[in-house]
Every structure is written in C-alpha cells, then in structure tokens.
Design a protein around this motif. Structure first.
Motif, PDB file in Angstrom:
ATOM      1  N   SER A  84      -8.109  22.947 -27.281  1.00 37.25           N
ATOM      2  CA  SER A  84      -8.720  22.879 -28.619  1.00 37.25           C
ATOM      3  C   SER A  84      -7.709  22.386 -29.650  1.00 37.25           C
ATOM      4  CB  SER A  84      -9.252  24.256 -29.016  1.00 37.25           C
ATOM      5  OG  SER A  84      -8.220  25.235 -28.972  1.00 37.25           O
ATOM      6  N   MET A  85      -6.426  22.731 -29.458  1.00 33.62           N
ATOM      7  CA  MET A  85      -5.386  22.299 -30.387  1.00 33.62           C
ATOM      8  C   MET A  85      -5.206  20.788 -30.338  1.00 33.62           C
ATOM      9  SD  MET A  85      -1.383  23.505 -30.555  1.00 33.62           S
ATOM     10  CE  MET A  85      -1.745  25.181 -31.052  1.00 33.62           C
ATOM     11  N   TRP A  86      -5.067  20.238 -29.137  1.00 33.22           N
ATOM     12  CA  TRP A  86      -4.860  18.801 -28.995  1.00 33.22           C
ATOM     13  C   TRP A  86      -6.044  18.020 -29.555  1.00 33.22           C
ATOM     14  CZ3 TRP A  86      -1.142  15.334 -27.454  1.00 33.22           C
ATOM     15  CH2 TRP A  86      -1.575  14.034 -27.253  1.00 33.22           C
ATOM     16  N   ARG A  87      -7.248  18.454 -29.222  1.00 29.17           N
ATOM     17  CA  ARG A  87      -8.427  17.687 -29.618  1.00 29.17           C
ATOM     18  C   ARG A  87      -8.659  17.743 -31.131  1.00 29.17           C
ATOM     19  NH1 ARG A  87     -13.554  18.266 -25.946  1.00 29.17           N
ATOM     20  NH2 ARG A  87     -14.067  16.473 -27.266  1.00 29.17           N
ATOM     21  N   ALA A  88      -8.262  18.859 -31.759  1.00 27.71           N
ATOM     22  CA  ALA A  88      -8.365  18.927 -33.216  1.00 27.71           C
ATOM     23  C   ALA A  88      -7.433  17.914 -33.867  1.00 27.71           C
ATOM     24  CB  ALA A  88      -8.045  20.340 -33.690  1.00 27.71           C
ATOM     25  N   ILE A  89      -6.215  17.779 -33.311  1.00 27.70           N
ATOM     26  CA  ILE A  89      -5.259  16.797 -33.828  1.00 27.70           C
ATOM     27  C   ILE A  89      -5.723  15.376 -33.512  1.00 27.70           C
ATOM     28  CG2 ILE A  89      -2.879  15.967 -33.675  1.00 27.70           C
ATOM     29  CD1 ILE A  89      -2.128  18.874 -32.841  1.00 27.70           C
ATOM     30  N   GLU A  90      -6.220  15.181 -32.307  1.00 28.65           N
ATOM     31  CA  GLU A  90      -6.662  13.846 -31.890  1.00 28.65           C
ATOM     32  C   GLU A  90      -7.801  13.340 -32.763  1.00 28.65           C
ATOM     33  OE1 GLU A  90      -7.262  11.787 -27.557  1.00 28.65           O
ATOM     34  OE2 GLU A  90      -8.479  13.558 -27.994  1.00 28.65           O
ATOM     35  N   ALA A  91      -8.614  14.245 -33.284  1.00 23.31           N
ATOM     36  CA  ALA A  91      -9.705  13.832 -34.172  1.00 23.31           C
ATOM     37  C   ALA A  91      -9.179  13.163 -35.431  1.00 23.31           C
ATOM     38  CB  ALA A  91     -10.559  15.059 -34.533  1.00 23.31           C
ATOM     39  N   VAL A  92      -7.987  13.578 -35.883  1.00 23.11           N
ATOM     40  CA  VAL A  92      -7.353  12.929 -37.030  1.00 23.11           C
ATOM     41  C   VAL A  92      -6.874  11.536 -36.637  1.00 23.11           C
ATOM     42  CG1 VAL A  92      -5.452  13.068 -38.692  1.00 23.11           C
ATOM     43  CG2 VAL A  92      -6.680  15.144 -38.025  1.00 23.11           C
ATOM     44  N   LYS A  93      -6.301  11.434 -35.457  1.00 22.43           N
ATOM     45  CA  LYS A  93      -5.794  10.135 -34.992  1.00 22.43           C
ATOM     46  C   LYS A  93      -6.921   9.104 -34.878  1.00 22.43           C
ATOM     47  CE  LYS A  93      -3.363   7.933 -31.133  1.00 22.43           C
ATOM     48  NZ  LYS A  93      -2.715   8.149 -29.813  1.00 22.43           N
ATOM     49  N   THR A  94      -8.058   9.520 -34.355  1.00 21.23           N
ATOM     50  CA  THR A  94      -9.161   8.578 -34.141  1.00 21.23           C
ATOM     51  C   THR A  94      -9.960   8.311 -35.407  1.00 21.23           C
ATOM     52  OG1 THR A  94     -10.645  10.389 -33.477  1.00 21.23           O
ATOM     53  CG2 THR A  94      -9.378   9.301 -31.735  1.00 21.23           C
ATOM     54  N   GLY A  95      -9.695   9.074 -36.453  1.00 18.23           N
ATOM     55  CA  GLY A  95     -10.438   8.900 -37.696  1.00 18.23           C
ATOM     56  C   GLY A  95     -11.698   9.725 -37.776  1.00 18.23           C
ATOM     57  N   GLU A  96     -11.962  10.533 -36.752  1.00 20.80           N
ATOM     58  CA  GLU A  96     -13.136  11.402 -36.776  1.00 20.80           C
ATOM     59  C   GLU A  96     -12.991  12.484 -37.838  1.00 20.80           C
ATOM     60  OE1 GLU A  96     -15.733  14.196 -33.650  1.00 20.80           O
ATOM     61  OE2 GLU A  96     -13.865  13.233 -33.008  1.00 20.80           O
ATOM     62  N   ALA A  97     -11.732  12.911 -38.081  1.00 22.52           N
ATOM     63  CA  ALA A  97     -11.453  13.936 -39.094  1.00 22.52           C
ATOM     64  C   ALA A  97     -10.371  13.429 -40.036  1.00 22.52           C
ATOM     65  CB  ALA A  97     -11.009  15.237 -38.435  1.00 22.52           C
ATOM     66  N   ASP A  98     -10.344  13.977 -41.253  1.00 21.11           N
ATOM     67  CA  ASP A  98      -9.329  13.619 -42.246  1.00 21.11           C
ATOM     68  C   ASP A  98      -8.103  14.515 -42.149  1.00 21.11           C
ATOM     69  OD1 ASP A  98     -10.950  11.599 -43.638  1.00 21.11           O
ATOM     70  OD2 ASP A  98     -12.184  13.300 -44.229  1.00 21.11           O
ATOM     71  N   VAL A  99      -8.275  15.742 -41.648  1.00 23.32           N
ATOM     72  CA  VAL A  99      -7.180  16.699 -41.555  1.00 23.32           C
ATOM     73  C   VAL A  99      -7.518  17.701 -40.462  1.00 23.32           C
ATOM     74  CG1 VAL A  99      -8.237  18.100 -43.386  1.00 23.32           C
ATOM     75  CG2 VAL A  99      -5.834  18.439 -42.833  1.00 23.32           C
ATOM     76  N   ALA A 100      -6.475  18.202 -39.778  1.00 19.94           N
ATOM     77  CA  ALA A 100      -6.653  19.236 -38.760  1.00 19.94           C
ATOM     78  C   ALA A 100      -5.988  20.517 -39.229  1.00 19.94           C
ATOM     79  CB  ALA A 100      -6.039  18.794 -37.430  1.00 19.94           C
ATOM     80  N   VAL A 101      -6.635  21.658 -38.956  1.00 18.36           N
ATOM     81  CA  VAL A 101      -6.097  22.967 -39.335  1.00 18.36           C
ATOM     82  C   VAL A 101      -6.056  23.853 -38.099  1.00 18.36           C
ATOM     83  CG1 VAL A 101      -6.306  24.954 -40.871  1.00 18.36           C
ATOM     84  CG2 VAL A 101      -7.133  22.713 -41.626  1.00 18.36           C
ATOM     85  N   SER A 102      -4.921  24.510 -37.884  1.00 19.63           N
ATOM     86  CA  SER A 102      -4.770  25.404 -36.737  1.00 19.63           C
ATOM     87  C   SER A 102      -3.901  26.586 -37.119  1.00 19.63           C
ATOM     88  CB  SER A 102      -4.134  24.664 -35.550  1.00 19.63           C
ATOM     89  OG  SER A 102      -3.843  25.565 -34.482  1.00 19.63           O
ATOM     90  N   ALA A 103      -4.246  27.757 -36.576  1.00 21.24           N
ATOM     91  CA  ALA A 103      -3.414  28.949 -36.732  1.00 21.24           C
ATOM     92  C   ALA A 103      -2.641  29.223 -35.451  1.00 21.24           C
ATOM     93  CB  ALA A 103      -4.290  30.159 -37.087  1.00 21.24           C
TER      94      ALA A 103
END
Length: 348
Positions: A84-103
């Motif tokens: 889940s951590m990698w895919r949240a970050i990868e979403a920023v790389k692909t442009g699917e997301a503007d920012v990733a947040v993780s605890a």
C-alpha cells in the motif's frame, strides 16, 4: 480538484486511524478526492462507516502492508510494486494523485519515495521538513530525520527547499533562514555549518533572506521563518520539543486537579487553558514534508490519532494548492544557473 493518495495500512493503527482522519480532512476540504490503498478485508468495513468519504474515494486492494519495524531495504524488496505504501507513492509518479500521505515506517517511506520519484536535478539527498509552533506563529524546520549528517552544499539545498516551503505554506515573499548552531558567533560550530553560512551569504539569493546562526532557544521564539540543520540534530530537537509539550500539559493537568481551589481556578480560566492546550497539541502540526523529490510525499506520525492524521492531510493539501514542487524547482534552477561559468563574450 486535488487528488490525495493514502497508504491506509501505514502507522501503528492503520485503517482505524487513517480512514477516520481522511473523513475529517474531507469535511475541511470538500474539493479533495482520495485514492486509498490497503488490504480490502481490513479497510472496507471501516470505510463503509463513512459514506461521504466512500463517495469521494477510489479503493485499491494491496497484498502487502509494510511493518513499522521493517528495515528499509527489506521493505523495498518485499513491498515494491505490491504494498500500500509503494502504490500510494506510485500514484503521484503516474499523475493519478497530486500528493501521497502515509503514517508508515519512516525509513521505508523515504527509501520507496526516493526510489520511485527520484530526487530533483542537483539535489543529492531529500530532507524531511516539519512545521514548528513558535511564539510568533509557525516556522519550517529541516531536516528532521531523513538522513544523518549533511555537508555545506546539502545544507544550502535545504535552505532553498525550506524557503520554498515557507513561501508555499505561509505565503511569505522572502522568508528568513537561519542555520542551527551551538552559538551565534561565526567562529563556532562544525566546519560544514560555517562553510554553509559563507555560501549562503555569498549567494545573495533573492528568494530567501539569510539571517545567520540561530540557537536551540530560537526554535520556540520564531526568530526565523526557516531553521536549517542536519537530520540527527533536527530529529532530536523535534522529539525533545514534543516530549516537553506533553510534559507541560500533564503537569498543568495535575496542578489544576490537586485541590478544590485549583479546580475552581481552572473553571474560571478555562478558555485560556483551552487555548494553551490547543497550542501545545503536537497533532495540530503533524505532517513532515519530503522535500527534494519529483513529487510531494507527507509523513504523518505513526502513533497519531484521526485528528493528527487529518492535520497531515491538511499539510499535503496546502503544499499542492500553493505549488510547492514548482517553487522548489524554480528556486534551484535560478541558483544553479548563477553558479554556471559565463560563456561567450562574458567569459572574457
């Protein structure tokens, strides 16, 4: 519409905190869409309790959750592409997301973010920047734990990136920057710090104003808008300040409940004590920003509650809305363009 990807499995409590925190953040920012990454069986029953959040979210099932005590290298090998951590970050790389947040695990998050997003041009290492409450308002402090040690060029890079964050967060045209040192005299401190001070003075940067050396007590005073240090010192200062805030809150609570007169005094001054408690609450300034990457990643405290995680989402929202990445890239470009040797007639 701002798109925020969340590592729902990150932190000490995972979806039990991340999903309610996202719901709180959505109440404050209706223009947000969430992309959630987590283990379906653990996340969907909790998400069902928040229909408004569910409506504004897309959920993706992931097979792996990075453990809080997992070594960064192990997490990168095991969790790359599937966690889940990698895919949240990868979403920023692909442009699917503007920012990733993780605890989640800080070391693993930094390793994955650096591997996935890569560092910006001319940046040797990223930094984690935190928001620090002061007597004057708030300051930016970096690095607070990304890496141990830093040379003079890296400290100068931190100053540029921290200045860009202060402009994005506080909307200050030319924030003041200080180097954390053991004294304000120019002869004191490590050679790397003294060399960084010389470089900042000579660079005469238009985007920031170099103040000089600052000491530990200047952090709380708000002497400068941005305090620059290396990760070892910055992380100790952060944890010491958080511990002191909790200690003061506990001491006040005990003192106010000790006798009947003190309880009556508390009731009479309750509004003042409520404001003090709000100021001392570490959750209100939760959210470290990874600077120097080709994308925005926010690190929330692993042990925070829903209110604290919502504050980390707030930070990510503000960084996107105010164009943090573009500001850093422009500042770095201007600085390094001035360092290039002249060509043509100017070279003569």
């Amino acid at each position: 519409m701002i798109k925020i990807s969340l590592d729902v499995m990150g932190g000490d409590f995972g979806p039990d905190v991340v999903i309610p925190g996202a719901a709180k953040a959505l109440d404050r920012h209706p223009d947000v869409n969430f992309i959630l990454f987590g283990i379906e069986s653990q996340c969907l029953p909790i998400l069902a309790k928040y229909p408004k959040l569910k409506e504004k979210s897309v959920f993706h099932h992931c097979e792996v959750a990075v453990a809080m005590d997992e070594k960064p290298s192990q997490a990168l090998r095991r969790g790359r592409y599937h966690s889940s951590m990698w895919r949240a970050i990868e979403a920023v790389k692909t442009g699917e997301a503007d920012v990733a947040v993780s605890a989640g695990n800080t070391g693993a998050l930094m390793a994955m973010a650096k591997f996935c997003l890569r560092t910006m041009a001319n940046i040797e290492r990223p930094a984690i920047a935190g928001i620090w409450p002061t007597l004057k308002g708030e300051s930016v402090v970096l690095d607070i734990g990304a890496t141990i040690g830093a040379d003079s060029q890296q400290l100068l890079d931190f100053a540029l990136m921290g200045g860009a964050m202060a402009r994005a967060l506080f909307e200050i045209e030319r924030p003041t920057v200080g180097l954390l040192n053991v004294g304000v005299e120019e002869v004191k401190g490590l050679e790397e710090v003294k060399e960084a001070a010389r470089m900042l003075r000579e660079a005469n940067l238009g985007t920031i104003e170099y103040y000089g050396f600052v000491e530990g007590d200047d952090l709380g005073k708000g002497t400068v808008d941005v305090v620059v240090t290396e990760g070892f010192t910055g992380n100790i200062a952060l944890k010491a300040a958080e511990g002191t805030a909790r200690q003061i809150a506990e001491l006040l609570r005990n003192a106010m409940s000790r006798t009947l007169l003190s309880r009556i005094g508390y009731l009479l001054a309750r509004s003042a004590f409520d404001r003090l408690r709000e100021k001392l609450d570490p959750r209100k300034v939760n959210g470290g920003v990874f600077l120097g990457l080709n994308g925005i990643v926010i690190k929330s405290h692993g042990g925070t509650d829903a209110e604290g995680f919502a504050a980390a989402v707030d930070v990510g929202y503000d960084m996107v809305r105010n164009g943090l990445t573009e500001k850093i890239q422009n500042d770095l470009k201007k600085y390094h363009a001035r360092r290039l040797p002249p060509v043509g007639p100017e070279a003569a």
